[in-house]
Design an enzyme around this catalytic site. Structure first.
Site: not given
Ligand code: IPE
Ligand code: IPE
Ligand code: MG
Length: 245
Positions: A21, A23, A26, A38, A66, A132
């Site tokens: 989580d 990206n 960042w 991403h 997800s 792995l």
């Molecule tokens: C969880 O992160 C899903 C993935 C890392 C793929 P999210 O950013 O979607 O989750 P929430 O919305 O903060 O709970």
């Molecule tokens: C995780 O990073 C990647 C996915 C959920 C696909 P996010 O896109 O959720 O990044 P934040 O949480 O908004 O920083």
């Molecule tokens: Mg996120």
């Protein structure tokens, strides 16, 4: 304190699962579009998969997308799917060479046909590898997974193939996407969020959780080693009165 985690004492996690989580954040702190985060996140994936194999982890599960992430803006979903294509096309040969077996868990029916083919090819090419197992959770939601498992068992019961009285934990586990994969020992979530977000709800019953503030694109081999060291310091009890490991 840094250094390689202890590989000797049987204390290494066999299965590490990561909620990757942060990206978007960042990218935001750099004034960049979320896609840039991403893209950088894919680099981190490459490094961490390599590190996991080197360290001796047997199963690495990465939460990549997800069930709920389908609700994001179409542009972002499109970018993420494009990155997935790019990753699968670009990395398979290297992963295969490094002895990585690829498994994808989640609801494939929502994926584009070409992505489904890439996944099937990757899984069949690498099915004999043993260094792995890389489990990619894609279009994955744990509640959906459990509901599908319940439905499968109910269908089998209706057909007279399963006696409802015999349905137990092992049978339910066997009906999940992760049927032949051991439960995670260690669950890591990056970016400071302390929640599970519908990831592996059944399988993490006794996992150790490590939450780190580092955003996923900044997560390095050293961060993975630190999390493993933290795991090694924990006493797992599994409900018993003394450590069982
Ligand atoms: C969880 O992160 C899903 C993935 C890392 C793929 P999210 O950013 O979607 O989750 P929430 O919305 O903060 O709970
Ligand atoms: C995780 O990073 C990647 C996915 C959920 C696909 P996010 O896109 O959720 O990044 P934040 O949480 O908004 O920083
Ligand atoms: Mg996120």
């Amino acid at each position: 304190m840094h250094g390689s985690p202890d590989l000797s004492g049987g204390r290494m996690p066999q299965h590490v699962a990561i909620i990757m989580d942060g990206n978007g954040r960042w990218a935001k702190t750099r004034g960049l579009p979320r896609t840039a985060g991403h893209r950088k996140g894919v680099e981190a994936v490459r490094n961490i998969v390599k590190a996991a194999g080197d360290i001796g982890i047997r199963y690495l599960t990465l939460f990549s997308f997800s069930s709920e992430n389908w609700q994001r803006p179409a542009d972002e979903v499109g970018d993420l799917m494009q990155l997935l294509r790019f990753y699968l096309r670009g990395e398979i040969a290297t992963l295969h060479k490094n002895g990585v077996r690829i498994r994808v868990i989640g609801d494939r029916s929502r994926l584009a046909p070409d992505i489904i083919s890439l996944i099937e090819n990757a899984e069949s090419l690498t099915s004999g590898n043993t260094v792995l197992t890389l489990v990619i959770a894609l279009s994955y939601g744990a509640r959906q997974e459990i509901a599908v498992a319940a439905r499968r068992l109910a269908e089998a019961a209706v057909k007279g193939l399963v006696d409802p009285a015999q349905i137990d934990e092992a049978m339910l586990s066997g009906a999940l996407f992760t049927a032949d994969i051991p439960d995670p020992d260690l669950l890591i979530r990056t970016s400071g969020e302390k929640r599970i977000s519908n990831f592996l709800l059944w399988q993490i019953a006794y996992a150790e959780f490590v939450f780190v503030d580092t955003l996923w694109p900044d997560f390095t081999r050293r961060d993975l080693e630190d999390a493993i060291q933290e795991f090694c310091r924990r006493e797992r009890r599994f409900g018993a009165s003394v450590g069982t490991r």
